[in-house]
Design a protein around this motif. Structure first.
Motif, PDB file in Angstrom:
ATOM      1  N   ILE A 164      -5.413   0.244  -1.086  1.00 32.06           N
ATOM      2  CA  ILE A 164      -5.279   0.516   0.473  1.00 32.06           C
ATOM      3  C   ILE A 164      -6.609   0.255   1.279  1.00 32.06           C
ATOM      4  CG2 ILE A 164      -5.522   2.910   1.803  1.00 32.06           C
ATOM      5  CD1 ILE A 164      -3.356   3.872  -0.516  1.00 32.06           C
ATOM      6  N   SER A 203       0.102   6.730   5.939  1.00 27.95           N
ATOM      7  CA  SER A 203      -0.137   5.325   6.369  1.00 27.95           C
ATOM      8  C   SER A 203      -0.429   5.287   7.837  1.00 27.95           C
ATOM      9  CB  SER A 203       0.994   4.498   6.134  1.00 27.95           C
ATOM     10  OG  SER A 203       1.352   4.494   4.700  1.00 27.95           O
ATOM     11  N   SER A 223       0.808  -1.253   0.005  1.00 27.39           N
ATOM     12  CA  SER A 223       0.044   0.015   0.023  1.00 27.39           C
ATOM     13  C   SER A 223       0.953   1.464  -0.050  1.00 27.39           C
ATOM     14  CB  SER A 223      -1.005   0.016   1.241  1.00 27.39           C
ATOM     15  OG  SER A 223      -1.736  -1.144   1.249  1.00 27.39           O
TER      16      SER A 223
END
Length: 785
Positions: free
Chosen positions: A671, A758, A427
């Motif tokens: 994601i 993230s 991701s």
């Protein structure tokens, strides 16, 4: 046995419906995204594969060596076809044809402006397109017989037979229809709605007879069994043998690879669309892997919930093999349900994908291959995703489980953490890649090209407007309108010059070391001013000076290539006219930013212009309306067509822009799937630690403190994924940017944004469950104790 597996699976799904829903959603999204990418990849790989004998069809290419710089092109000398057919028995067919050309067809009182090719007689023997009317035999031999596609025939003649009918082709006279062929498939890298015979065009462009000029393309069909690489060695110096001083080496390139691999650097195949096909193949696999990881993590995380079931079944006689089959069966059923749901989503989404990528991809439940692929993906995902949990669950010891002393192994927890790291590695990699692509595209859009591309409109000089008096009247009428500030003419736009010469431009002292390919632009007065270019030295063309028709303006790269002390006012010869350099214009980009700025020679030859180029003052709607009315008045037989220069520039990067959008969408999907898994794991972790949280709350721990305790394990895993992904993303994106001669530098801010994104995503996902668990009444969680 299968009936029992299905019953048990449905019971488990209902009992654990929240987690079953998460798994089905994750797998459905993963399979949908991967299948869309696979359909796109399959569509890309189908280009030009429909031609019969495609393995024997090759594009004739050239490597032109200019002082060590190798330029690769598909343009060839005019005499090449006949010379090679005569000298090379390995050649079965050799067809020469032009780039796409527009023609105005008139039938009665109706006119149609269409795009097609001029081609030699072997054309339809190489490109095996089925004829609906007429025959390919002896096609393109007669100078006044042309051939139409089915859709163009229906547009002009409706349901009537077209064979033998007459058509007027503006500028070329009367033609007879010699045949109608099926529409060229959308998976063809070369498109055409008509094909006209080659000889009349060849005679009109007699410069093609010179071995030193390149203005035609060639396609070769070799005899069966001929090794094209050995043939390439044989023809390499073919042009040099017939043209002393030539810098051309010939080679054939397979048509079947031309669409995907038709990109060259320094004379060698490099990059091309195949890079994106490989990239999206990897992304498709990654998305499936992430979905599988979600399934495995959620299944193994909830292993304690099914430990007693496994213990009881083992006590009553179930073998480990039976349990493995049961758990793999459950995951396969779930994956097949997801695959069937994916088919529905693919059907809904594929029109939007087609609009984005300008393709005609299709998905249908009636397509056996596509349904087979979908079911195959579902079965593969089910077996792969279910194997690891099945092995873990089936390995439980019944004595430990039934005693209540069972605990999940540290090894199992370690594997689960490793899978979470891998998920966020992918991701984060996709986030960084997407950011870099976006920054490069913004750099491309905002780059100073050396001329003004905004509010510049151009339209073709054709029909009655090709008459000198009509053209002058058109330009004066345009300048009378307040919507316009300048107008000029040019052989082409500054974005797509499309004309070049090497020996045609010379000067005193030129040597073989100065052998360079000079791009050529032929313009009218006011060209430099209309485009807002910057003159470094000298002056622009003065139409009142007859001598300026002999003189030239050059750019900085040409000045360097000439290698003289002061090129300004230096005598030069250009295409047979001897004059001097009257000005040096600052380098401007006349091709994409993938390429260096090359030398260019600009001459005052308005008689060779193909386009009017006008600068507007911003009132585009009124200005375009005026141009349309004026064109209809002065050139009534031709439809009004125009383009804006900035739109044409953006089209140079349509591929990269599309890739960027696809990267955005599929990165978001990856994601999202990762978040689903993290959501499920966080929910399970909160459930497992509910009593611990209750005790901590009783002892005075606050919500913020509990959130930190719950989140830090996941934040560490995401951080590890980021540390691995960052250098990998830098390496791959730096390599991608290497295709651009003018590019951004990857900055630390990209990695900072990706890292913060993230972390925020993780905190928000885990934080939801942390706050929910921390806000619960501790009395309820501790009551059982």
């Amino acid at each position: 046995m299968f009936k029992t597996i299905i019953k048990t699976a449905l019971r488990v799904f209902w009992k654990e419906r929240a987690y079953a829903l998460l798994n089905v959603l994750g797998l459905t999204v993963g399979i949908t995204a991967s299948m869309l990418l696979l359909i796109y990849i399959q569509g890309e790989k189908q280009y030009d594969q429909f031609y019969s004998d495609v393995d024997r069809i090759y594009q004739m290419m050239e490597n032109q060596d200019y002082s060590g710089t190798v330029f690769t092109t598909s343009a060839n000398p005019g005499p090449l076809k006949d010379a090679m057919k005569e000298a090379m028995p390995e050649v079965e067919h050799f067809a020469q044809f032009t780039w796409e050309q527009e023609r105005l067809f008139t039938n009665g009182d109706q006119s149609f402006k269409e795009t097609g090719r001029v081609a030699s007689e072997d054309f339809f023997h190489i490109f095996s397109i089925k004829f609906i009317e007429g025959s390919k035999e002896n096609s393109l031999v007669e100078p006044t017989v042309l051939y139409l596609s089915q859709s163009l025939k229906e547009k002009i003649f409706g349901e009537n037979i077209a064979l033998g009918q007459s058509l007027s082709v503006n500028g070329w006279g009367e033609y007879r229809v010699g045949g109608v062929f099926e529409d060229v498939p959308t998976t063809s890298s070369m498109t055409f709605d008509f094909v006209m015979p080659y000889e009349p065009w060849f005679r009109q462009n007699d410069w093609l007879e010179d071995w030193g000029n390149n203005g035609i393309r060639g396609m070769v069909k070799l005899q069966p069994g001929v090794d094209y690489q050995a043939f390439n060695e044989k023809i390499e110096g073919f042009v040099k043998e017939r043209n002393e001083g030539s810098v051309v080496d010939l080679f054939l390139f397979p048509l079947k690879d031309l669409y995907l691999k038709g990109s060259w650097e320094d004379g060698k195949q490099s990059g091309g669309r195949i890079v994106y096909v490989r990239l999206f193949s990897v992304v498709a696999i990654f998305i499936l892997v992430i979905a599988c990881i979600n399934f495995m993590n959620l299944s193994t995380a909830r292993s304690t919930k099914r430990a007693k079931e496994v213990g009881v079944k083992k006590v009553v006689g179930s073998s480990r093999k039976q349990l493995v089959f049961q758990f793999i069966g459950e995951s396969t059923i779930m994956a097949l349900i997801s695959a069937l749901l994916s088919g529905l989503f693919i059907s809904l989404l594929i029109p939007s994908l087609n609009e984005l990528i300008q393709r005609e991809l299709a998905f249908s439940y009636q397509n056996v291959n596509q349904i087979g692929l979908l079911i195959g993906v579902g079965l593969t995902v089910g077996v792969l995703a279910g194997s690891y949990p099945a092995m873990i669950l089936s390995s439980f010891k019944p004595v430990s489980v039934l005693k209540g002393s069972f605990k999940t192994s540290g090894w199992s927890n370690g594997i689960r953490k490793g899978l979470v790291v891998f998920q966020f590695l992918i991701s984060t990699f996709l986030i960084i890649s997407t950011l870099v692509i976006h920054q490069q595209m913004e750099f491309v859009k905002n780059k100073n090209l050396g001329y003004q591309k905004e509010n510049i409109v151009y339209l073709p000089i054709e029909g009655d407007l090709a008459n000198e008096q009509s053209a002058e009247l058109f330009m004066s009428r345009v300048l009378d309108n307040p919507s316009f500030t300048n107008i000029t003419v040019a052989s082409n736009t500054p974005i797509n010059i499309g004309s070049s010469t090497s020996g045609g431009y010379s000067w005193e002292g030129k040597t073989d070391q100065n052998e360079t390919l000079f791009n050529v632009l032929q313009v009218g007065e006011g060209f430099i001013e209309t485009l807002g270019m910057e003159m470094l030295e000298g002056r622009t063309f003065d139409p009142n000076l007859v001598s300026d028709t002999l003189n030239v303006i050059i750019n900085e790269q040409t000045a360097k290539a000439m290698n003289v002390e002061d090129p300004l006012n230096y005598p030069v010869t250009f295409w047979g006219r001897t004059g001097k350099v009257i000005g040096i214009v600052k380098d401007f980009h006349f091709s994409s930013l993938h390429q260096n700025i090359d030398p260019i020679v600009i001459s005052l030859r308005p008689e060779n212009a193909n386009y009017f180029i006008a600068k507007m003052n911003g009132n585009t709607e009124a200005g375009i309306g005026y141009l349309e009315d004026l064109t209809k008045e002065l050139n009534p037989n031709y439809p009004f067509t125009y383009r804006f220069l900035d739109e044409t520039y953006e089209n140079l990067y349509r591929g990269e822009t599309t890739i960027g959008l696809l990267a955005n969408y599929f990165s978001g999907i990856a994601i999202f799937i990762s978040l689903l898994g993290l959501f499920g794991l966080a929910s399970f972790a909160a459930e497992q630690r509910i009593k611990e949280i209750g005790i901590r709350k009783v002892l005075g721990a606050g919500i913020l403190n509990l959130m930190l305790i719950m989140s830090k394990g996941f934040l560490v895993l995401v951080g590890i994924g980021f540390l691995i992904a960052a250098p990998l993303a830098y390496f791959f994106m730096d390599n991608w940017l290497g295709d651009f001669e003018y590019r951004i530098q990857i900055s630390a801010i990209v990695f900072l944004i990706a890292g913060v994104a993230s972390l925020l995503i993780t905190i928000m996902t885990v934080g939801y469950h942390s706050i929910r668990a921390a806000s619960a009444n501790p009395v309820k969680s501790l009551r059982y104790e």
